[in-house]
Design a protein around this motif. Structure first.
Motif, PDB file in Angstrom:
ATOM      1  N   PRO A   1      -3.239   5.491  -3.817  1.00 37.60           N
ATOM      2  CA  PRO A   1      -4.266   5.842  -4.803  1.00 37.60           C
ATOM      3  C   PRO A   1      -3.693   6.734  -5.896  1.00 37.60           C
ATOM      4  O   PRO A   1      -2.923   7.654  -5.630  1.00 37.60           O
ATOM      5  CB  PRO A   1      -5.319   6.580  -3.967  1.00 37.60           C
TER       6      PRO A   1
ATOM      7  N   GLU B   1       0.816  -1.213   0.000  1.00 37.26           N
ATOM      8  CA  GLU B   1       0.000   0.000   0.000  1.00 37.26           C
ATOM      9  C   GLU B   1       0.848   1.261   0.000  1.00 37.26           C
ATOM     10  O   GLU B   1       0.454   2.277  -0.584  1.00 37.26           O
ATOM     11  CB  GLU B   1      -0.956  -0.029   1.192  1.00 37.26           C
TER      12      GLU B   1
ATOM     13  N   TRP C   1      -8.213   0.551  -4.894  1.00 34.56           N
ATOM     14  CA  TRP C   1      -8.508   1.348  -3.697  1.00 34.56           C
ATOM     15  C   TRP C   1     -10.003   1.572  -3.499  1.00 34.56           C
ATOM     16  O   TRP C   1     -10.397   2.392  -2.664  1.00 34.56           O
ATOM     17  CB  TRP C   1      -7.756   2.667  -3.756  1.00 34.56           C
TER      18      TRP C   1
END
Length: 332
Positions: free
Chosen positions: A38, A33, A103
């Protein structure tokens, strides 16, 4: 007494191994992550948010193209393969993470495991973006999603481009071995996704990435460019399993309605696709959708949008010009 001690030792050892595997999974997930945050704006929908990656002019004289990714992927896959070139050609391009992937929130949990449920969420997101009606491109699993969108939310769809689409009822494969039935039991699936599945998946990811391209080779740096490791996070792996296991029943019901699709449709497939064979999916679908155009690419496998992107873009441009001509005739 000795037997009880042995059982207790085995249980304790199993618990320790489970906790270690869970810790490793948390560490890998955090690193994934951090590496792939994003890449575009979120759109609020009922139950959460849908993540997008966007490119091109807004508004666009050429129209809007929506990109929907397949299983085990995210919005970066079609955006990398097609989105940039379509944006350069003047289209507004919106690639969306399906619910539970990339996401995007899973929204309704296991209730999101059908093309119909995901189509409702995608339609809501597109309405929020002011993006419809759009030319909707769906690859593989999202062939079912794109057709569900056209059936249930026709106001969002100007035309369809279905790439290697998984759309027809899947054949029976016989009795499932007990070990697989156990692995697909929701509590066990949940446990595996949070312990061993992520590190094992990380090990096999390069092999899987190359395998999906056969008989072509995966482009250099493909897995990195498409942020493929995002699928290895526990919640995403669980969503992927739910989507794949839920698809057969959904297709059995949905396939009866394909004759209702009125949007202009192009179906693009490779004659060497061993994952979603053209004979089983693309060709029967073309016979069911009124006026559908079937394009069979010789020698091409499953990833038509990546290895034959020029052919796909040509079809998008042709559809766009046809739609603009039709609008002009209607206006007169």
């Amino acid at each position: 007494m000795l037997l009880l001690k042995l059982i207790a030792a085995l249980l304790a050892g199993g618990l320790v191994l489970t906790l270690v595997a869970a810790g490793i999974t948390l560490l890998i997930t955090a690193r994934i992550e951090a590496r792939y945050p994003p890449a575009g704006p979120f759109v609020p929908v009922t139950g959460g948010r849908i993540a997008t990656i966007q490119a091109g002019p807004n508004p666009s004289d050429r129209g809007t193209v929506v990109l929907l990714h397949g299983a085990s992927a995210n919005a970066a896959d079609p955006m990398t393969a097609l989105g940039g070139s379509l944006a350069q050609a003047g289209f507004r391009v919106i690639a969306l993470d399906r619910p539970g992937f990339g996401w995007s929130d899973r929204l309704a949990g296991a209730g999101m495991a059908t093309p119909q449920a995901q189509a409702a969420a995608i339609a809501e997101a597109l309405a929020g973006l002011g993006a419809g009606p759009a030319i909707v491109l769906g690859h593989s699993w999202s062939g079912a999603l794109a057709t569900a969108l056209a059936l249930d939310h026709p106001e969002a769809v100007a035309a369809l481009v279905l790439m290697s689409p998984a759309v027809m009822p899947l054949p029976e494969i016989g009795p499932i071995p007990a070990i697989y039935r156990l692995a697909l039991w929701p509590p066990v699936t949940w446990l595996l996704s949070r312990t061993v599945a992520t590190p094992v998946g990380l090990y096999y990811l390069p092999r899987a990435g190359n395998g999906v391209f056969r008989p072509q080779a995966a482009p250099a740096n493909y897995l990195e460019a498409v942020r493929a490791a995002l699928v290895l996070r526990p919640a995403t792996m669980l969503a992927n399993v739910q989507d794949l296991t839920g698809l057969p029943a959904a297709l059995l019901a949905q396939s009866r309605r394909y004759g209702e699709i009125t949007a202009p449709t192009v179906i693009i497939t490779g004659d060497r696709d061993s994952i979603v064979p053209a004979e089983r999916h693309a060709k029967p679908l073309a016979a069911r959708i009124p006026g559908a155009r079937l394009v069979v690419l010789p020698g091409i496998g499953h990833m038509v949008h990546a290895v034959a992107s020029t052919s796909v873009q040509d079809e998008v441009v042709r559809l766009s010009e046809s739609l603009r001509l039709s609008e002009g005739v209607s206006a007169r």
